[in-house]
Design an enzyme around this catalytic site. Structure first.
Site, short mmCIF file in Angstrom:
data_model
loop_
_atom_site.label_atom_id
_atom_site.label_comp_id
_atom_site.label_asym_id
_atom_site.label_seq_id
_atom_site.Cartn_x
_atom_site.Cartn_y
_atom_site.Cartn_z
N SER A 20 3.10 33.30 29.59
CA SER A 20 2.74 34.69 29.86
C SER A 20 1.78 35.20 28.77
O SER A 20 0.70 34.65 28.61
CB SER A 20 4.00 35.54 29.97
OG SER A 20 3.73 36.79 30.56
N ASP B 236 4.31 35.83 41.60
CA ASP B 236 3.91 36.26 40.26
C ASP B 236 2.55 36.93 40.37
O ASP B 236 1.62 36.34 40.94
CB ASP B 236 3.85 35.04 39.34
CG ASP B 236 3.52 35.38 37.89
OD1 ASP B 236 3.37 36.57 37.57
OD2 ASP B 236 3.43 34.43 37.08
N HIS C 151 7.78 34.67 38.07
CA HIS C 151 7.39 34.82 36.67
C HIS C 151 8.63 34.76 35.77
O HIS C 151 9.60 35.46 36.00
CB HIS C 151 6.67 36.15 36.45
CG HIS C 151 6.06 36.25 35.09
ND1 HIS C 151 4.82 35.72 34.79
CD2 HIS C 151 6.51 36.81 33.94
CE1 HIS C 151 4.55 35.95 33.51
NE2 HIS C 151 5.56 36.60 32.98
#
Length: 400
Positions: free
Chosen positions: A195, A343, A373
């Protein structure tokens, strides 16, 4: 009678509140829907608590998010037993940047050198820490048999861009220059992150590729990375921005905390009004076009922007690696990219993998059709997360 009416109203209010919190959007084909729903409800509740705390004068929303999540993760870690067994773990600093070093005990007993891995944690540049990721990074060190360096970069909004990047590049450079102190082969050091950590890992790789006299990174492994801030209406943002595992609203808030700490621009960013007609016709917007249609080539210094603090940084590869020029992508190390269907970041991860491939970089791309995610953080309790971890570790074993 009045008491009965009040009791009935209270019951209806409680029932409505419970109904609201128990109703969580869950994609039909998501793996383990109950687990997914629990994650979404948890994140939604935490964000509401953080906002309410700020509203009543208890800390800021980012600080409250940090505190609540750290405590939740600490409690979860305590249930995992002695997962550090077989590792020497040291908290230290690399050129002023706090890091945690994981050394397999067997590495210290060996006369030969080992590979190394720099890991940069996620959390939207705003939350989480090496402590939150301790279980994951310890697992990597043990499974790979390598020395892992987990970077404790400074968090936004107290430390805005480029603080997180500066810390990450400084710590990585130091490790490359001082690998022998940890019995590590400096030519076999990779970098990874998820991320926001994937964002920083990609940005560090781009930056260090230009430095002379420095060992080259062996690989970069990017887990559902954040790589662009010019289009918040990509198909994956439009299709999945309502999911609380990572909503569009939260992602935009994190970008603003990192960029300029001014949440008054949230609506402007969410509707892509933080850019300009000129930018939307340029090659930079073409980088996030799923069709990758040719655009007008415009120099960054000639680009016009709305009057938003630090807005020109959205074209800076240190902030948004997808905005790197083609020439800067050539010669980057072999790359691993993981994306998940559910996501908001899916499309930009695919776009970055595509651009790297077109630049001649060797890319391995794992996409999880039923994933969401953050799934890698649940590798020991979520089946698809375990599968993702196995394939990720398999890649690193052959790449380092």
């Amino acid at each position: 009678m009045a008491m009965l009416v009040k009791a009935a109203l209270a019951f209806v209010a409680v029932a409505a509140l419970l109904s609201y919190y128990c109703h969580e959007p869950v994609p039909q084909d998501i793996a383990q829907p109950g687990f997914f729903a629990t994650q979404g409800i948890t994140f939604r509740t935490v964000h509401h608590m953080a906002k309410f705390g700020e509203y009543i004068g208890i800390g800021s929303e980012p600080a409250n998010l940090r505190y609540i999540m750290e405590e939740m993760m600490r409690a979860a870690r305590e249930t995992k037993g002695n997962y550090r067994e077989g590792l020497k773990c040291t908290d230290t600093t690399f050129d002023g940047v706090r890091v945690r070093v994981y050394e397999p005990v067997s590495a210290g007993e060996s006369s030969g050198t080992r590979p190394g891995l720099v890991y940069i944690h996620g959390g939207g540049w705003v939350v989480f820490s090496v402590d939150v990721y301790d279980h994951l990074t310890a697992h990597l060190a043990k499974q790979l048999g390598v020395v892992v360096v987990s970077v404790e970069y400074r968090l936004a909004p107290e430390h805005k861009f480029p603080a997180a990047f500066d810390d990450s590049v400084t710590a990585t450079r130091f490790f490359l220059q001082n690998a022998e102190k940890y019995n590590v082969d400096r030519t076999r050091i990779g970098i990874s992150g998820d991320s926001a950590g994937g964002n920083l890992a990609a940005a560090v790789t781009l930056a260090l590729a230009k430095e002379k006299g420095l060992p080259k990174l062996k690989t970069q492994a990017l887990i559902y990375p954040i790589v662009q801030a010019i289009d918040f209406n990509t198909p994956s943002y439009s299709d999945h921005g309502h999911l609380n595992t990572l909503s569009k609203d939260v992602m935009v808030a994190c970008w603003l905390w990192y960029l300029n700490n001014d949440q008054s621009f949230k609506a402007v960013f969410k509707t892509n009004n933080h850019t300009s007609d000129q930018l939307k016709k340029s090659q930079y917007f073409g980088y996030v076009d799923t069709k990758m249609q040719p655009k007008v080539v415009i120099k960054k210094e000639n680009m016009k922007f709305p009057d938003i603090p630090n807005i020109a940084a959205i074209l800076d590869p240190r902030l948004a690696p997808l905005m790197a020029d083609d020439a800067d992508l050539k010669g980057l190390p072999p790359t691993y990219v993981m994306t998940c269907e559910y996501d908001v970041l899916k499309d930009e991860g695919v776009m970055y993998a595509t651009r790297l491939e077109r630049a001649g970089v060797k890319v391995e791309h794992d996409h999880y059709e039923r994933g969401f995610h953050g799934l890698l953080n649940h590798f020991d309790v979520y089946e698809l997360g375990g599968t993702a971890m196995e394939k990720y570790v398999m890649y690193l074993k052959k790449a380092l």
